[in-house]
Motif scaffolding. Sequence first.
Motif, short mmCIF file in Angstrom:
data_model
loop_
_atom_site.label_atom_id
_atom_site.label_comp_id
_atom_site.label_asym_id
_atom_site.label_seq_id
_atom_site.Cartn_x
_atom_site.Cartn_y
_atom_site.Cartn_z
N HIS A 8 0.93 -1.20 0.12
CA HIS A 8 0.05 -0.15 -0.12
C HIS A 8 0.79 1.15 0.02
CE1 HIS A 8 -3.48 -2.39 0.83
NE2 HIS A 8 -2.96 -2.91 1.80
N ILE A 9 0.48 2.28 -0.58
CA ILE A 9 1.12 3.66 -0.50
C ILE A 9 0.19 4.52 0.24
CG2 ILE A 9 2.86 3.39 -2.37
CD1 ILE A 9 0.77 5.02 -4.03
N ASN A 10 -0.70 4.08 1.03
CA ASN A 10 -1.49 5.00 2.04
C ASN A 10 -0.63 5.34 3.09
OD1 ASN A 10 -3.71 3.74 0.61
ND2 ASN A 10 -4.12 2.23 2.09
N ASN A 11 -0.94 6.50 3.49
CA ASN A 11 0.00 7.19 4.52
C ASN A 11 -0.84 6.77 5.99
OD1 ASN A 11 1.18 8.90 6.19
ND2 ASN A 11 0.00 10.66 5.60
N TYR A 12 -0.26 6.05 6.52
CA TYR A 12 -0.90 5.51 7.95
C TYR A 12 -0.21 6.34 9.14
CZ TYR A 12 -2.10 1.35 5.24
OH TYR A 12 -2.65 0.53 4.27
N HIS A 13 0.39 7.31 8.92
CA HIS A 13 0.75 8.28 10.04
C HIS A 13 0.12 9.62 9.46
CE1 HIS A 13 3.71 5.44 11.23
NE2 HIS A 13 4.20 5.24 10.06
N GLU A 14 -1.07 9.43 9.97
CA GLU A 14 -1.87 10.69 9.30
C GLU A 14 -1.89 12.07 10.15
OE1 GLU A 14 -6.03 9.25 9.19
OE2 GLU A 14 -5.60 7.87 7.70
N GLU A 15 -0.89 12.14 11.09
CA GLU A 15 -0.67 13.48 11.69
C GLU A 15 -0.17 14.44 10.62
OE1 GLU A 15 0.64 10.55 12.85
OE2 GLU A 15 2.85 10.82 12.38
N ARG A 16 0.47 13.86 9.66
CA ARG A 16 1.21 14.45 8.65
C ARG A 16 0.98 14.17 7.28
NH1 ARG A 16 5.97 14.72 5.52
NH2 ARG A 16 6.47 12.49 5.59
N VAL A 17 0.66 15.27 6.38
CA VAL A 17 0.29 14.69 5.01
C VAL A 17 1.38 14.22 4.26
CG1 VAL A 17 -0.76 15.42 2.88
CG2 VAL A 17 -1.89 15.99 4.96
N ALA A 18 1.63 13.15 3.50
CA ALA A 18 2.73 12.61 2.72
C ALA A 18 2.59 12.78 1.18
CB ALA A 18 3.25 11.47 3.18
N SER A 19 3.12 13.32 0.40
CA SER A 19 2.71 13.14 -0.92
C SER A 19 3.00 11.88 -1.60
CB SER A 19 3.65 14.41 -1.70
OG SER A 19 5.03 13.79 -2.10
N LEU A 20 2.24 11.56 -2.72
CA LEU A 20 2.05 10.45 -3.40
C LEU A 20 3.58 9.98 -4.09
CD1 LEU A 20 0.77 8.20 -4.49
CD2 LEU A 20 -0.25 9.55 -6.22
N GLU A 21 4.27 11.25 -4.45
CA GLU A 21 5.44 10.92 -4.88
C GLU A 21 6.32 10.48 -3.78
OE1 GLU A 21 7.26 10.41 -7.77
OE2 GLU A 21 4.96 10.82 -8.62
N GLU A 22 6.30 11.02 -2.52
CA GLU A 22 7.12 10.76 -1.34
C GLU A 22 6.74 9.14 -0.84
OE1 GLU A 22 7.35 12.52 3.13
OE2 GLU A 22 6.32 13.82 1.69
N CYS A 23 5.55 8.86 -0.93
CA CYS A 23 5.22 7.40 -0.50
C CYS A 23 5.88 6.56 -1.55
CB CYS A 23 3.85 7.32 -0.53
SG CYS A 23 2.88 8.09 0.82
#
Length: 269
Positions: A8-23
């Motif tokens: 998955h490239i979901n961001n499970y650390h939702e306190e911070r928005v991570a960009s798709l490219e970063e993931c």
Amino acid sequence: MIIDVHTHINNYHEERVASLEECLDRMTEAMKENKVDYALVLTSYKVNEHRPSTKAVVEAIAGRKNLGVVAGISYLKYDHKDLREIGDHLAAGLIKGLKLYPGYEPFYPNDTRMRVIYEMATEFDVPVMFHSGDTYAPTGRIKYSHPIHIDDVAVDHPDMKIVICHVGNPWIKDCMEVVYKNKNVYADFSGLVLGDFSDKFERYMKSQLEEMITYAGNPRYLLYGTDWPISNMGSYLKFIQQLDLPEDRKEMILWRNAAALFKIDVGSL
Ligand SMILES: [Zn+2]
């Protein structure tokens, strides 16, 4: 060669928005570190700032030939536009499979609302992956995610290929029977742990998987998957190496079964 059929490239650390490219970069890095040649990215049934849409992921991985997309579909929310988009992606060969989330969403796999989805999967000959077993979230309803319900779909759609995710953990015996009985059903053993295996749990799971292979025979149905970033890629590779199996069987599980099932062109990797 290693193919991970479940990431998955979901961001499970939702306190911070991570960009798709970063993931995607983080994932490519983890793959490189662990010598994983190809991975399937499964999109969610939800779309929000932490969970990118299938369309966004399809566009983002366009230049990355070691990644493929499996399109998550929401039972509760899909509409005619989603069906058209999935159909277009399938026709263009841009998605490798479909993913449904019974348990996270309240439906049984044999629900008639899903029939149109199964018709599409059969027509384009892509597997349908089902979340199965425990739900990470306590708000899930696990009566819907019991692997026994997959049997009904497998019998009604004999030409459709099905993947039971997480070997239905903890109902591995039930999963074992469904894959044994139905030649169109496969299982991945992703997401068995959060992070790393403890020694005790690793021994327990090793015996469960070996029992499955003893019962259901030649593991033509078993697929290597991690559920990264939920589970750690390195400890998963260590786990499979410890299974009491000849090398050619491990090879089937690590990539051969997946390459055939998802039509992954391993020659180009
Ligand atoms: Zn998953």
